[in-house]
Scaffold this motif. Sequence first.
Motif, PDB file in Angstrom:
ATOM      1  N   MET A 175       0.850  -1.180   0.000  1.00 34.27           N
ATOM      2  CA  MET A 175       0.000   0.000   0.000  1.00 34.27           C
ATOM      3  C   MET A 175       0.890   1.236   0.000  1.00 34.27           C
ATOM      4  SD  MET A 175      -2.863   1.349   2.742  1.00 34.27           S
ATOM      5  CE  MET A 175      -1.597   1.889   3.904  1.00 34.27           C
ATOM      6  N   THR A 176       0.839   2.012  -1.065  1.00 36.49           N
ATOM      7  CA  THR A 176       1.710   3.172  -1.201  1.00 36.49           C
ATOM      8  C   THR A 176       0.983   4.499  -1.040  1.00 36.49           C
ATOM      9  OG1 THR A 176       1.438   2.966  -3.603  1.00 36.49           O
ATOM     10  CG2 THR A 176       3.421   1.995  -2.619  1.00 36.49           C
ATOM     11  N   ASP A 177      -0.351   4.466  -1.004  1.00 37.91           N
ATOM     12  CA  ASP A 177      -1.101   5.710  -0.791  1.00 37.91           C
ATOM     13  C   ASP A 177      -2.525   5.350  -0.406  1.00 37.91           C
ATOM     14  OD1 ASP A 177      -1.595   8.386  -0.545  1.00 37.91           O
ATOM     15  OD2 ASP A 177      -1.213   8.877  -2.659  1.00 37.91           O
ATOM     16  N   LEU A 178      -3.243   6.336   0.106  1.00 39.33           N
ATOM     17  CA  LEU A 178      -4.673   6.171   0.365  1.00 39.33           C
ATOM     18  C   LEU A 178      -5.379   7.493   0.106  1.00 39.33           C
ATOM     19  CD1 LEU A 178      -5.223   7.608   3.357  1.00 39.33           C
ATOM     20  CD2 LEU A 178      -4.265   5.465   4.176  1.00 39.33           C
ATOM     21  N   ALA A 179      -6.653   7.390  -0.191  1.00 33.71           N
ATOM     22  CA  ALA A 179      -7.477   8.572  -0.451  1.00 33.71           C
ATOM     23  C   ALA A 179      -8.686   8.541   0.465  1.00 33.71           C
ATOM     24  CB  ALA A 179      -7.921   8.604  -1.916  1.00 33.71           C
ATOM     25  N   LEU A 180      -9.154   9.745   0.847  1.00 32.59           N
ATOM     26  CA  LEU A 180     -10.243   9.878   1.806  1.00 32.59           C
ATOM     27  C   LEU A 180     -11.421  10.610   1.185  1.00 32.59           C
ATOM     28  CD1 LEU A 180      -8.147  11.106   4.890  1.00 32.59           C
ATOM     29  CD2 LEU A 180      -8.582   8.750   4.176  1.00 32.59           C
ATOM     30  N   ASP A 181     -12.617  10.288   1.652  1.00 31.38           N
ATOM     31  CA  ASP A 181     -13.790  11.117   1.417  1.00 31.38           C
ATOM     32  C   ASP A 181     -13.958  12.018   2.633  1.00 31.38           C
ATOM     33  OD1 ASP A 181     -14.512  10.168  -1.060  1.00 31.38           O
ATOM     34  OD2 ASP A 181     -15.830   8.599  -0.254  1.00 31.38           O
ATOM     35  N   VAL A 182     -14.283  13.279   2.405  1.00 34.88           N
ATOM     36  CA  VAL A 182     -14.492  14.220   3.504  1.00 34.88           C
ATOM     37  C   VAL A 182     -15.924  14.719   3.436  1.00 34.88           C
ATOM     38  CG1 VAL A 182     -13.749  16.354   4.610  1.00 34.88           C
ATOM     39  CG2 VAL A 182     -12.069  14.908   3.438  1.00 34.88           C
ATOM     40  N   VAL A 183     -16.674  14.435   4.508  1.00 36.45           N
ATOM     41  CA  VAL A 183     -18.055  14.882   4.608  1.00 36.45           C
ATOM     42  C   VAL A 183     -18.158  15.740   5.865  1.00 36.45           C
ATOM     43  CG1 VAL A 183     -20.472  14.208   4.790  1.00 36.45           C
ATOM     44  CG2 VAL A 183     -18.870  12.788   3.480  1.00 36.45           C
ATOM     45  N   GLY A 184     -18.269  17.052   5.673  1.00 36.95           N
ATOM     46  CA  GLY A 184     -18.250  17.955   6.829  1.00 36.95           C
ATOM     47  C   GLY A 184     -16.889  17.881   7.498  1.00 36.95           C
ATOM     48  N   SER A 185     -16.893  17.566   8.776  1.00 37.27           N
ATOM     49  CA  SER A 185     -15.623  17.432   9.510  1.00 37.27           C
ATOM     50  C   SER A 185     -15.155  15.987   9.585  1.00 37.27           C
ATOM     51  CB  SER A 185     -15.786  17.981  10.930  1.00 37.27           C
ATOM     52  OG  SER A 185     -16.794  17.250  11.625  1.00 37.27           O
ATOM     53  N   GLU A 186     -15.911  15.061   8.992  1.00 42.31           N
ATOM     54  CA  GLU A 186     -15.589  13.637   9.102  1.00 42.31           C
ATOM     55  C   GLU A 186     -14.839  13.147   7.874  1.00 42.31           C
ATOM     56  OE1 GLU A 186     -18.146  10.316  11.070  1.00 42.31           O
ATOM     57  OE2 GLU A 186     -18.676  10.328   8.943  1.00 42.31           O
ATOM     58  N   LYS A 187     -13.770  12.412   8.139  1.00 45.65           N
ATOM     59  CA  LYS A 187     -12.990  11.804   7.071  1.00 45.65           C
ATOM     60  C   LYS A 187     -13.275  10.308   7.040  1.00 45.65           C
ATOM     61  CE  LYS A 187      -9.178  15.087   7.692  1.00 45.65           C
ATOM     62  NZ  LYS A 187      -7.744  15.232   8.053  1.00 45.65           N
ATOM     63  N   LYS A 188     -13.407   9.770   5.831  1.00 44.27           N
ATOM     64  CA  LYS A 188     -13.663   8.342   5.658  1.00 44.27           C
ATOM     65  C   LYS A 188     -12.688   7.772   4.645  1.00 44.27           C
ATOM     66  CE  LYS A 188     -18.678   8.704   6.465  1.00 44.27           C
ATOM     67  NZ  LYS A 188     -20.030   8.423   5.885  1.00 44.27           N
ATOM     68  N   ILE A 189     -12.275   6.517   4.881  1.00 42.97           N
ATOM     69  CA  ILE A 189     -11.413   5.865   3.908  1.00 42.97           C
ATOM     70  C   ILE A 189     -12.223   5.589   2.638  1.00 42.97           C
ATOM     71  CG2 ILE A 189     -11.867   3.554   4.859  1.00 42.97           C
ATOM     72  CD1 ILE A 189      -8.570   4.766   3.298  1.00 42.97           C
ATOM     73  N   ALA A 190     -11.630   5.871   1.484  1.00 46.93           N
ATOM     74  CA  ALA A 190     -12.334   5.688   0.216  1.00 46.93           C
ATOM     75  C   ALA A 190     -11.577   4.781  -0.751  1.00 46.93           C
ATOM     76  CB  ALA A 190     -12.576   7.047  -0.443  1.00 46.93           C
ATOM     77  N   GLU A 191     -10.243   4.867  -0.707  1.00 47.65           N
ATOM     78  CA  GLU A 191      -9.478   4.161  -1.729  1.00 47.65           C
ATOM     79  C   GLU A 191      -8.037   4.007  -1.260  1.00 47.65           C
ATOM     80  OE1 GLU A 191      -9.732   5.083  -6.292  1.00 47.65           O
ATOM     81  OE2 GLU A 191      -8.067   6.257  -5.470  1.00 47.65           O
ATOM     82  N   ILE A 192      -7.403   2.913  -1.669  1.00 46.51           N
ATOM     83  CA  ILE A 192      -5.974   2.740  -1.435  1.00 46.51           C
ATOM     84  C   ILE A 192      -5.279   2.514  -2.771  1.00 46.51           C
ATOM     85  CG2 ILE A 192      -6.297   1.796   0.876  1.00 46.51           C
ATOM     86  CD1 ILE A 192      -5.656  -0.982  -0.317  1.00 46.51           C
ATOM     87  N   THR A 193      -3.983   2.771  -2.774  1.00 48.51           N
ATOM     88  CA  THR A 193      -3.167   2.525  -3.958  1.00 48.51           C
ATOM     89  C   THR A 193      -2.167   1.426  -3.630  1.00 48.51           C
ATOM     90  OG1 THR A 193      -3.346   4.837  -4.635  1.00 48.51           O
ATOM     91  CG2 THR A 193      -1.599   3.533  -5.651  1.00 48.51           C
ATOM     92  N   ILE A 194      -2.067   0.446  -4.504  1.00 49.74           N
ATOM     93  CA  ILE A 194      -1.126  -0.653  -4.361  1.00 49.74           C
ATOM     94  C   ILE A 194      -0.023  -0.499  -5.406  1.00 49.74           C
ATOM     95  CG2 ILE A 194      -0.818  -3.162  -4.465  1.00 49.74           C
ATOM     96  CD1 ILE A 194      -2.435  -2.265  -2.049  1.00 49.74           C
TER      97      ILE A 194
END
Length: 542
Positions: free
Chosen positions: A232-251
């Motif tokens: 896993m070399t990176d990850l991307a988040l969804d941001v809804v208001g003040s909350e961050k959620k995991i959305a995607e990883i990069t392999i």
Amino acid sequence: MIRINQLKMHPGHSFEELQEKVSQFLRIPKEQITLIKIHKQSIDARKKPDIYFSYSIDVLTTQEERIKKRLKNKIQIVRETKYVLPGKQTEGKKSRKRPVVIGSGPAGLFCTYLLANAGCRPILFERGGSVEERTKDVEHFWNTGNLNVSSNVQFGEGGAGTFSDGKLNTLVKDVFGRNQFVLETFVKFGAPECILYENKPHIGTDVLVDVVKNMRNEIENLGGEVQFHSQMTDLALDVVGSEKKIAEITINETKKIATDLLVLAIGHSARDTFQMLYERQLHMRSKPFAVGVRIEHPQTMINQCQYGRETLKDLPVAAYKLTTQLEDGRGAYTFCMCPGGYVVNASSEEKRLAVNGMSYQKRDGQNANSAVIVTVSPKDFGEEHPLSGVEFQRNLEEKAYQVGEGKVPVQCFGDFQENKETTKLGEVKPQIKGAYKLSNVRSIFPEFLSRSIEEGILAMGKKIQGFSRPDAILSAVESRTSSPVKIHRDELFESNVKGLYPCGEGAGYAGGITSAAMDGMKVAEAILQNWNIEVLEEFTEN
């Protein structure tokens, strides 16, 4: 069930003799005993050289009530806590993606195993190779010095514990039966049954590799998936208001995997991953750990001290565990003691050198070795940055590489005291996997650590005769004792990023094979309790 404590037997006894002893103690015929099970076995060497095995024995008998009245002050009545594998929940937050686990050490393996058993079809990504590939890569490194930075003693299937002694004792208090489940699972997949009751159980590297492979095969049989050479070399988040959620990883820099459930069981040496997570604003902090040296003595010397005899019959080779408080308030202690074992080059980064200890299942090597380590804290290496402990480790490992000219630097303890390079060995000869070089190990450390290591070994020499002998072999640097980082998680085991679960030793929540496996179980339980996992789609790769 009746439990008999401190039932003593001489080494070499048969199980039939143990049955007879139980029958005599309870004063009932053997025919009235339906089950005898060893709960715990330890060694009583207080009157050496007269050595005993001391047992706790669990007994099922038709005469339990009568025995309770007659021997009420000499027995216990116990009810065994049996761990129940969790199933998939029907309520909770919705997940429409397969859970992703990063790292196949004990935390990642057991988390994946429980999720697969619950029907969640998890996928496990491991940056290194399978245990079969990894064994060849490690042997090649030890023989040639050519390091594979993705597949080595630290990285690959089974985690850092695979190329160690495979010790399974833990100080974690366990009222839910997880500890016993971990041991039973190892036995199920090929470990010897004696680990279920030995006071200090171990598997050994040569057996552990097969256990790990068998666990992976079962995960795949249950619908899970394991992918090697997949970092896993990176990850991307969804941001809804003040909350961050995991959305995607990069392999491996290119492959994108959508997920809303991610377990990070990355291990204590995933320094590049720590850096990436810090840059993605995952909450973490530096934490105390310990650094030091490996020390080697003849195993016969340790046997003599612990058992009162050098040669053994029907006894395991002797071990030890030593601690001492230093004048400056620090603690010095032995760690990962390997009876009949080997020091190993445990490096994972180019031009940096770390050592560890390893034993095979028989523990029949010439030397005993152990880490002698000293606690360090953020006050020693900088409190302002979460990754300052990583840099402290790296600086020591760079110096060790330079001092040993790429080989494991070794020094006799007498020369360590005098701060001079060793030019000639004494009676003790290094037992090392990988090339070594006679060096000045003391020059690797800042002076406060050198003094502490010396003071600690001298104090330990008052507890084990010969421990501080001048020709005891020191090698360096023992720097991977635990993670230098702790990743924040809340009471639901989630980080500040929703759906992202830090797990195991690398995240700062365990210290050894068994505790890491138990933490992986806890995280799987939390996921199954808090999420309704409906796997309605396969992974999407962008």
